[in-house]
Each structure stands twice: as structure tokens, then as C-alpha cells.
Design a protein around this motif. Structure first.
Motif, PDB file in Angstrom:
ATOM      1  N   TRP A 118      34.864  53.292  49.479  1.00 42.63           N
ATOM      2  CA  TRP A 118      34.239  52.028  49.225  1.00 42.63           C
ATOM      3  C   TRP A 118      33.716  51.240  48.573  1.00 42.63           C
ATOM      4  CZ3 TRP A 118      34.941  55.426  54.098  1.00 42.63           C
ATOM      5  CH2 TRP A 118      36.000  54.760  55.106  1.00 42.63           C
ATOM      6  N   TYR A 119      33.569  51.854  47.467  1.00 42.23           N
ATOM      7  CA  TYR A 119      33.140  51.050  46.000  1.00 42.23           C
ATOM      8  C   TYR A 119      32.845  49.266  46.195  1.00 42.23           C
ATOM      9  CZ  TYR A 119      31.372  50.728  41.730  1.00 42.23           C
ATOM     10  OH  TYR A 119      31.180  50.631  41.066  1.00 42.23           O
ATOM     11  N   GLY A 120      31.943  49.339  46.412  1.00 40.32           N
ATOM     12  CA  GLY A 120      31.832  47.998  45.847  1.00 40.32           C
ATOM     13  C   GLY A 120      31.458  47.481  47.407  1.00 40.32           C
ATOM     14  N   GLN A 121      31.792  47.959  48.580  1.00 38.37           N
ATOM     15  CA  GLN A 121      31.482  47.536  49.863  1.00 38.37           C
ATOM     16  C   GLN A 121      30.402  48.206  50.486  1.00 38.37           C
ATOM     17  OE1 GLN A 121      35.453  47.823  51.855  1.00 38.37           O
ATOM     18  NE2 GLN A 121      36.275  47.049  49.804  1.00 38.37           N
ATOM     19  N   SER A 122      29.569  49.558  49.737  1.00 38.92           N
ATOM     20  CA  SER A 122      28.484  50.242  50.011  1.00 38.92           C
ATOM     21  C   SER A 122      28.041  49.800  50.710  1.00 38.92           C
ATOM     22  CB  SER A 122      28.439  51.613  49.655  1.00 38.92           C
ATOM     23  OG  SER A 122      29.258  51.520  48.700  1.00 38.92           O
TER      24      SER A 122
END
Ligand code: ATP
Ligand code: MG
Length: 291
Positions: A118-122
Motif C-alpha cells: 500500500w505504498y503511498g497509502q500507509s
């Protein structure tokens, strides 16, 4: 292999397009991290370290259970507990057992996964999980391998990690006296966990998982073999005597090797010689350089 090299992971992933959550996943999101109960896992599966198991229950289960009473007394709440110790000492295992045992909703977040998948949404994911947890009567949020998520925010440290730490700090500081949420983290590199997260009111309670003593080794060997089909009394003490400095994971691996020896010999149950053979195999692997 170094499994928590988050810099390496980020180096590759940052070249990819960032995906955003669509509406369908949005609703279901925090629930995806809730760990269902597993009837097959209990404190009986955690061998040795009697003080660690009881201290963990005291620091995690008691404050959740007696939240109101502790509030009335006026005690400073325990918000975060950090399990630290070398790889293979049972930190994740104990957390999973607590998940089954505690009368609380248990969310599990794997550090490397939440950064890569979930890179960018962590941060958004973490924020939603906290929101969901706060609504529950009792909840535990578990960050496995938290060092990968919350490394020291040095100049070189990655922007994503910096934002995640900031987010965690804000969320933990934002707990009200009604919030009955415990944060649990594990790390084998406590020095890499951002120091702001280790300050009072955050992860200020630590439980250290050391390399087991001889007595611990004997119990871990018995425990990790207890569900196997064994033919005779097994020489646990003999093995415990010869496994100084071994981790619980290495001790448990003896049983896997022993079972392979038994089946390759056409048997359906383990003999003491399989156990000793398993010990010899793992001992040999330990001597070989890793890489
Ligand atoms: N106290 C124990 N009793 C019995 N078995 C154990 C114990 N501790 C660890 N094990 C065995 O070792 C395996 C690995 O342990 P675990 O994954 O919990 O280690 P860890 O401390 O989380 O390591 P890492 O820091 O690498 O994540 C467990 O799945 C279990 O088979
Ligand atoms: Mg672990």
C-alpha cells in the motif's frame, strides 16, 4: 537474508505508479486487518520465558480489562508496548497468541507489507485502523516489524517512513481517556525505531526477548514438539545441553528436520534418533555462513 531492508523495498517501489483506494475497498478496509481467532494457538504453544509471557499479559491484557478502574485511580495509561529481541525469539508468536486470548479486537499490520503493498497509502490505512479501533470496547493494534515502518527520521530516511512516524505520533497522542486501545509493536532492531516513538506516552513499555537459557530451551523443545507423534521419551535435556545460544526458531526447526528423517525412513512417528538427527542437521546449518 535480510527481510526488513525497507530502503531496498522502497527503492524499487517508488518507481511504480501510486494506486489510490477505490470506493469498494474503502469501506471494508480496517476490517481486513482484523485477525480472526485461531483455536489451535494458545499460551501452551509458547515455551519457556515464563516471565515474558506473564509480563506481556500484565502490560497488555490488564490495562484493557481494567481501563475504567485505572482511569479512576488516575494512572498514566499504557498506550504502547514494544517487544524487542533477536530474530526467532518468539515475538510475533506471542503477539499472535495474545490476539487469540485477549478479549479485544486485534488488528495486525505488517510493517514491510503496509509500506510495499500500500505504498503511498500507509498513513491513510493506519489512520482508518485507529479510527475503527477507537470505536471498539477494547482493541489492540499490532505493528509487526515496526522498525521497517518507523525508522529514525534522519535526513536520508525515506519520506514515506517520515510521514508514517508523524502519523503514528499524532494518533497516539490523540487518544482520549475513553480510548481503550493498546498498541503493540515488535522489532529486532530497537535502535532503528524512531526515538520519538519511544518517549513517554507512546511505546514506553518494553519487553525484551533474550536468547533462551538451558531451562527455557528444554521447555521450548518440549512445547514445539508436543503436537507431533512421538514414539518414546525424547532426549530433550540432551538436546538442550547442546544448543547454547540457539534461538527458539532454530530449536523448533529441529522437529521439522526430525520429521523429514522419519518419513524418509518410512515411519509415521518420530524416534529419539530422528530427534538427534534433526538436531545434527540444524546444528550443521547454523555453522554454514548465511547469504
Ligand atoms: N517460545 C517459543 N516456544 C515455542 N516455539 C517458539 C517460541 N518462540 C519461537 N518459536 C518458534 O519459532 C518460530 C519463529 O518465531 P517468531 O516468528 O515469533 O520470531 P520473531 O521473534 O518474531 O522473529 P523476527 O524478529 O525475525 O520476526 C515460531 O513460529 C515458532 O515455531
Ligand atoms: Mg516476527
Amino acid at each position: 537474508m535480510e527481510g526488513t531492508d525497507s530502503d531496498g523495498i522502497l527503492g524499487i517501489l517508488s518507481e511504480r505508479a501510486i494506486k489510490f483506494l477505490d470506493d469498494s475497498t474503502e469501506e471494508a478496509l480496517p476490517e481486513r486487518f482484523i485477525v480472526p481467532r485461531n483455536e489451535n494457538l494458545s499460551f501452551e504453544d509458547f515455551g519457556g520465558y515464563p516471565d515474558i509471557a506473564s509480563r506481556a499479559r500484565e502490560l497488555i491484557e490488564l490495562p484493557l480489562k481494567y481501563h475504567d478502574a485505572l482511569n479512576e485511580i488516575g494512572a498514566r495509561p499504557i498506550k504502547g508496548v514494544l517487544f524487542s529481541g533477536p530474530s526467532g525469539t518468539g515475538k510475533t508468536l506471542l503477539a499472535r497468541i495474545i490476539a487469540n486470548h485477549a478479549d479485544a479486537v486485534f488488528y495486525a499490520i505488517n510493517g514491510p507489507e503496509v509500506l510495499s503493498k500500500w505504498y503511498g497509502q500507509s498513513e491513510e490505512i493506519i489512520r482508518r485502523i485507529f479510527e475503527d479501533a477507537k470505536k471498539r470496547e477494547r482493541a489492540i493494534i499490532f505493528f509487526d516489524e515496526i522498525d521497517s515502518l518507523a525508522t529514525q527520521r534522519s535526513d536520508e530516511s525515506h519520506e514515506a517512513s517520515r510521514r508514517v512516524v508523524g502519523q503514528l505520533l499524532a494518533l497516539m497522542d490523540g487518544f482520549s481517556s475513553d480510548t481503550n486501545v493498546m498498541i503493540l509493536g515488535t522489532t529486532n532492531r530497537p535502535q532503528d525505531v524512531d526515538s520519538a516513538l519511544r518517549r513517554p506516552g507512546r511505546f514506553d513499555w518494553h519487553i525484551d526477548f533474550p536468547i533462551p537459557t538451558k531451562r527455557d530451551r528444554e521447555v521450548i523443545l518440549t512445547t514445539s514438539g508436543r503436537k507431533l507423534r512421538l514414539t518414546k521419551d525424547m532426549p530433550h535435556l540432551w538436546v538442550a545441553d547442546r544448543t547454547e545460544s540457539w534461538t527458539p526458531a532454530e530449536l523448533a526447526a529441529i522437529w521439522t528436520e526430525a520429521a523429514l528423517l522419519a518419513v524418509s525412513d518410512g515411519r509415521r512417528a518420530l524416534l529419539p534418533e530422528d530427534y538427534i538427527g534433526g538436531y545434527e542437521r540444524v546444528a550443521k546449518q547454523r555453522m554454514e555462513p548465511r547469504g
